[in-house]
Design a protein around this motif. Structure first.
Motif, PDB file in Angstrom:
ATOM      1  N   VAL A  89      30.952 -23.592   3.047  1.00  0.00           N
ATOM      2  CA  VAL A  89      29.983 -22.632   2.505  1.00  0.00           C
ATOM      3  C   VAL A  89      30.261 -21.238   3.067  1.00  0.00           C
ATOM      4  O   VAL A  89      30.326 -20.243   2.323  1.00  0.00           O
ATOM      5  N   TRP A  90      30.453 -21.141   4.372  1.00  0.00           N
ATOM      6  CA  TRP A  90      30.707 -19.847   5.017  1.00  0.00           C
ATOM      7  C   TRP A  90      32.064 -19.282   4.600  1.00  0.00           C
ATOM      8  O   TRP A  90      32.190 -18.070   4.360  1.00  0.00           O
ATOM      9  N   ALA A  91      33.067 -20.138   4.508  1.00  0.00           N
ATOM     10  CA  ALA A  91      34.406 -19.668   4.145  1.00  0.00           C
ATOM     11  C   ALA A  91      34.435 -19.092   2.732  1.00  0.00           C
ATOM     12  O   ALA A  91      35.016 -18.027   2.488  1.00  0.00           O
ATOM     13  N   MET A  92      33.809 -19.777   1.803  1.00  0.00           N
ATOM     14  CA  MET A  92      33.814 -19.300   0.429  1.00  0.00           C
ATOM     15  C   MET A  92      33.015 -17.995   0.274  1.00  0.00           C
ATOM     16  O   MET A  92      33.419 -17.084  -0.448  1.00  0.00           O
ATOM     17  N   PHE A  93      31.885 -17.913   0.966  1.00  0.00           N
ATOM     18  CA  PHE A  93      31.116 -16.670   0.938  1.00  0.00           C
ATOM     19  C   PHE A  93      31.958 -15.525   1.486  1.00  0.00           C
ATOM     20  O   PHE A  93      32.012 -14.431   0.899  1.00  0.00           O
ATOM     21  N   ALA A  94      32.627 -15.761   2.613  1.00  0.00           N
ATOM     22  CA  ALA A  94      33.426 -14.711   3.243  1.00  0.00           C
ATOM     23  C   ALA A  94      34.590 -14.297   2.355  1.00  0.00           C
ATOM     24  O   ALA A  94      34.898 -13.100   2.228  1.00  0.00           O
ATOM     25  N   LEU A  95      35.248 -15.264   1.734  1.00  0.00           N
ATOM     26  CA  LEU A  95      36.385 -14.953   0.863  1.00  0.00           C
ATOM     27  C   LEU A  95      35.949 -14.116  -0.329  1.00  0.00           C
ATOM     28  O   LEU A  95      36.592 -13.120  -0.676  1.00  0.00           O
ATOM     29  N   GLN A  96      34.859 -14.503  -0.967  1.00  0.00           N
ATOM     30  CA  GLN A  96      34.376 -13.751  -2.118  1.00  0.00           C
ATOM     31  C   GLN A  96      33.945 -12.341  -1.736  1.00  0.00           C
ATOM     32  O   GLN A  96      34.272 -11.371  -2.434  1.00  0.00           O
ATOM     33  N   ALA A  97      33.255 -12.209  -0.611  1.00  0.00           N
ATOM     34  CA  ALA A  97      32.800 -10.886  -0.171  1.00  0.00           C
ATOM     35  C   ALA A  97      33.974 -10.000   0.224  1.00  0.00           C
ATOM     36  O   ALA A  97      33.994  -8.804  -0.091  1.00  0.00           O
ATOM     37  N   CYS A  98      34.938 -10.583   0.900  1.00  0.00           N
ATOM     38  CA  CYS A  98      36.108  -9.803   1.323  1.00  0.00           C
ATOM     39  C   CYS A  98      36.918  -9.343   0.110  1.00  0.00           C
ATOM     40  O   CYS A  98      37.273  -8.171   0.015  1.00  0.00           O
ATOM     41  N   ALA A 116      29.220  -5.081   3.686  1.00  0.00           N
ATOM     42  CA  ALA A 116      29.590  -6.387   3.133  1.00  0.00           C
ATOM     43  C   ALA A 116      30.786  -6.974   3.869  1.00  0.00           C
ATOM     44  O   ALA A 116      30.856  -8.194   4.097  1.00  0.00           O
ATOM     45  N   MET A 117      31.748  -6.122   4.260  1.00  0.00           N
ATOM     46  CA  MET A 117      32.903  -6.603   4.995  1.00  0.00           C
ATOM     47  C   MET A 117      32.522  -7.095   6.379  1.00  0.00           C
ATOM     48  O   MET A 117      33.064  -8.095   6.873  1.00  0.00           O
ATOM     49  N   LEU A 118      31.602  -6.421   7.020  1.00  0.00           N
ATOM     50  CA  LEU A 118      31.178  -6.853   8.346  1.00  0.00           C
ATOM     51  C   LEU A 118      30.419  -8.183   8.249  1.00  0.00           C
ATOM     52  O   LEU A 118      30.564  -9.060   9.112  1.00  0.00           O
ATOM     53  N   LEU A 119      29.612  -8.319   7.202  1.00  0.00           N
ATOM     54  CA  LEU A 119      28.926  -9.588   6.972  1.00  0.00           C
ATOM     55  C   LEU A 119      29.939 -10.687   6.672  1.00  0.00           C
ATOM     56  O   LEU A 119      29.806 -11.827   7.162  1.00  0.00           O
ATOM     57  N   ALA A 120      30.965 -10.362   5.897  1.00  0.00           N
ATOM     58  CA  ALA A 120      32.025 -11.332   5.603  1.00  0.00           C
ATOM     59  C   ALA A 120      32.736 -11.757   6.881  1.00  0.00           C
ATOM     60  O   ALA A 120      33.077 -12.936   7.054  1.00  0.00           O
ATOM     61  N   SER A 121      32.944 -10.810   7.784  1.00  0.00           N
ATOM     62  CA  SER A 121      33.597 -11.120   9.053  1.00  0.00           C
ATOM     63  C   SER A 121      32.787 -12.131   9.855  1.00  0.00           C
ATOM     64  O   SER A 121      33.328 -13.111  10.380  1.00  0.00           O
ATOM     65  N   SER A 122      31.482 -11.895   9.957  1.00  0.00           N
ATOM     66  CA  SER A 122      30.627 -12.812  10.703  1.00  0.00           C
ATOM     67  C   SER A 122      30.529 -14.168  10.010  1.00  0.00           C
ATOM     68  O   SER A 122      30.535 -15.213  10.670  1.00  0.00           O
ATOM     69  N   ALA A 123      30.437 -14.153   8.688  1.00  0.00           N
ATOM     70  CA  ALA A 123      30.366 -15.410   7.942  1.00  0.00           C
ATOM     71  C   ALA A 123      31.643 -16.225   8.132  1.00  0.00           C
ATOM     72  O   ALA A 123      31.601 -17.443   8.338  1.00  0.00           O
ATOM     73  N   ALA A 124      32.786 -15.547   8.060  1.00  0.00           N
ATOM     74  CA  ALA A 124      34.055 -16.243   8.276  1.00  0.00           C
ATOM     75  C   ALA A 124      34.112 -16.820   9.679  1.00  0.00           C
ATOM     76  O   ALA A 124      34.638 -17.919   9.891  1.00  0.00           O
ATOM     77  N   GLY A 125      33.549 -16.080  10.648  1.00  0.00           N
ATOM     78  CA  GLY A 125      33.513 -16.581  12.012  1.00  0.00           C
ATOM     79  C   GLY A 125      32.698 -17.853  12.130  1.00  0.00           C
ATOM     80  O   GLY A 125      33.073 -18.783  12.854  1.00  0.00           O
ATOM     81  N   LEU A 126      31.585 -17.914  11.406  1.00  0.00           N
ATOM     82  CA  LEU A 126      30.775 -19.129  11.407  1.00  0.00           C
ATOM     83  C   LEU A 126      31.538 -20.289  10.772  1.00  0.00           C
ATOM     84  O   LEU A 126      31.387 -21.446  11.184  1.00  0.00           O
ATOM     85  N   GLY A 127      32.369 -19.966   9.783  1.00  0.00           N
ATOM     86  CA  GLY A 127      33.161 -21.003   9.131  1.00  0.00           C
ATOM     87  C   GLY A 127      34.286 -21.510  10.003  1.00  0.00           C
ATOM     88  O   GLY A 127      34.357 -22.695  10.337  1.00  0.00           O
ATOM     89  N   PHE A 128      35.184 -20.601  10.417  1.00  0.00           N
ATOM     90  CA  PHE A 128      36.321 -21.067  11.211  1.00  0.00           C
ATOM     91  C   PHE A 128      35.924 -21.376  12.648  1.00  0.00           C
ATOM     92  O   PHE A 128      36.667 -22.056  13.371  1.00  0.00           O
ATOM     93  N   GLY A 129      34.724 -20.939  13.054  1.00  0.00           N
ATOM     94  CA  GLY A 129      34.272 -21.242  14.401  1.00  0.00           C
ATOM     95  C   GLY A 129      34.066 -22.722  14.634  1.00  0.00           C
ATOM     96  O   GLY A 129      34.072 -23.171  15.781  1.00  0.00           O
TER      97      GLY A 129
END
Length: 280
Positions: A89-98, A116-129
């Motif tokens: 969920v986090w990865a797809m949100f981050a990819l779309q936003a980026c 939006a990019m900063l939010l994508a960064s944090s979302a991606a972190g939650l995903g790959f974290g």
């Protein structure tokens, strides 16, 4: 601000690497886009491409229930456990936003896109974290550490050779995803489709650069086109590397078990040699 990983430079082995532990996860992270208002364009570009790979790698990582060895209890799963329904969920949100915002944030300085990019960064972190990243990052560590003479555009004031992290990651991405795609063509095609849709929306063109028949090549080409549109030149040879450096680059990657074990395909020295040669 989201992960349980700390990165350091292992100078004797000439590679960056990381320590992963749940206790490294912060209790609080403050994310404020105003802190990026004066970020140089080159730093924003490479940071954004790092976010892109965080999302792509965690979504295409080996599924958590296929990652071995299986721990005796879910509580004993490693920090990087493989792709899973939550990280997806986090990865797809981050990819779309980026994909939708990186150009306006970097090239136009658009405030909402930067947010939006900063939010994508944090979302991606939650995903790959908790899913982890795999070979783009694993291969990036020796690329950064073994650099002898290359200074990335926009980093001249640093005063010494430097390959920014995001550049060291994205330079390997086309070769990596072409190689990993057979493990799950559908997931690689889904990522390519998101990049394609964002590109077509941005340019007003319906041009297709690939299709589901070869998901790896499609995703690789979408990444290359994205980098071209941002003025980022790929290829390890541009950074001073040659085929003669491949054994050293492989040696700096092979022990990065924290990330290599997350690869959707088992990777060995021979495979890494081919990947680095393809990234040249």
């Amino acid at each position: 601000e989201t992960t349980g990983v700390a990165i350091f430079d292992d100078t004797p082995k000439q590679c960056k690497t990381g320590i992963a532990h749940r206790h490294l996860k912060p209790s609080l992270g403050i994310v404020d886009s105003e802190n990026t208002a004066n970020l140089p364009a080159s730093v924003a570009i490479y940071s954004g491409l790092d976010v892109l790979c965080h999302a792509l790698e965690s979504y295409t990582a080996v599924p958590f229930d296929q990652r071995g060895p299986k721990p005796p209890s879910p509580l004993l799963r490693p920090a990087y456990q493989g792709s899973n329904p939550i990280s997806d969920v986090w990865a797809m949100f981050a990819l779309q936003a980026c994909a939708a915002n990186i150009h306006k944030a970097v090239l136009l300085g658009d405030v909402e896109s930067r947010q939006a990019m900063l939010l994508a960064s944090s979302a991606a972190g939650l995903g790959f974290g908790n899913a982890g990243v795999h070979l783009c990052h694993g291969m990036s560590y020796p690329v950064s550490s073994q650099n002898k003479s290359y200074t990335a555009p926009g980093y001249e004031r640093v005063g010494h050779p430097i390959i920014p992290h995001g550049l060291s990651v994205i330079v390997n991405a086309p070769a990596v995803f072409q190689w990993t795609a057979p493990a799950n063509p559908q997931r690689h095609a889904a990522c390519a489709r998101i990049l394609e849709q964002a590109r077509q929306t941005r340019t007003g063109s319906t041009l297709a650069v690939g299709n589901e028949n070869d998901a790896g090549a499609w995703l690789a080409r979408e990444i290359e086109v994205l980098c071209e549109s941002l003025g980022v030149e790929l290829g390890l040879q541009r950074m001073g590397y040659s085929v003669a450096d491949v054994p050293s680059l492989v040696a700096g990657t092979i022990e990065q078990h924290r990330v290599t074990k997350i690869s959707p395909r088992p990777v060995d020295r021979q495979a890494l040699e081919q990947l680095f040669e393809n990234a040249m």
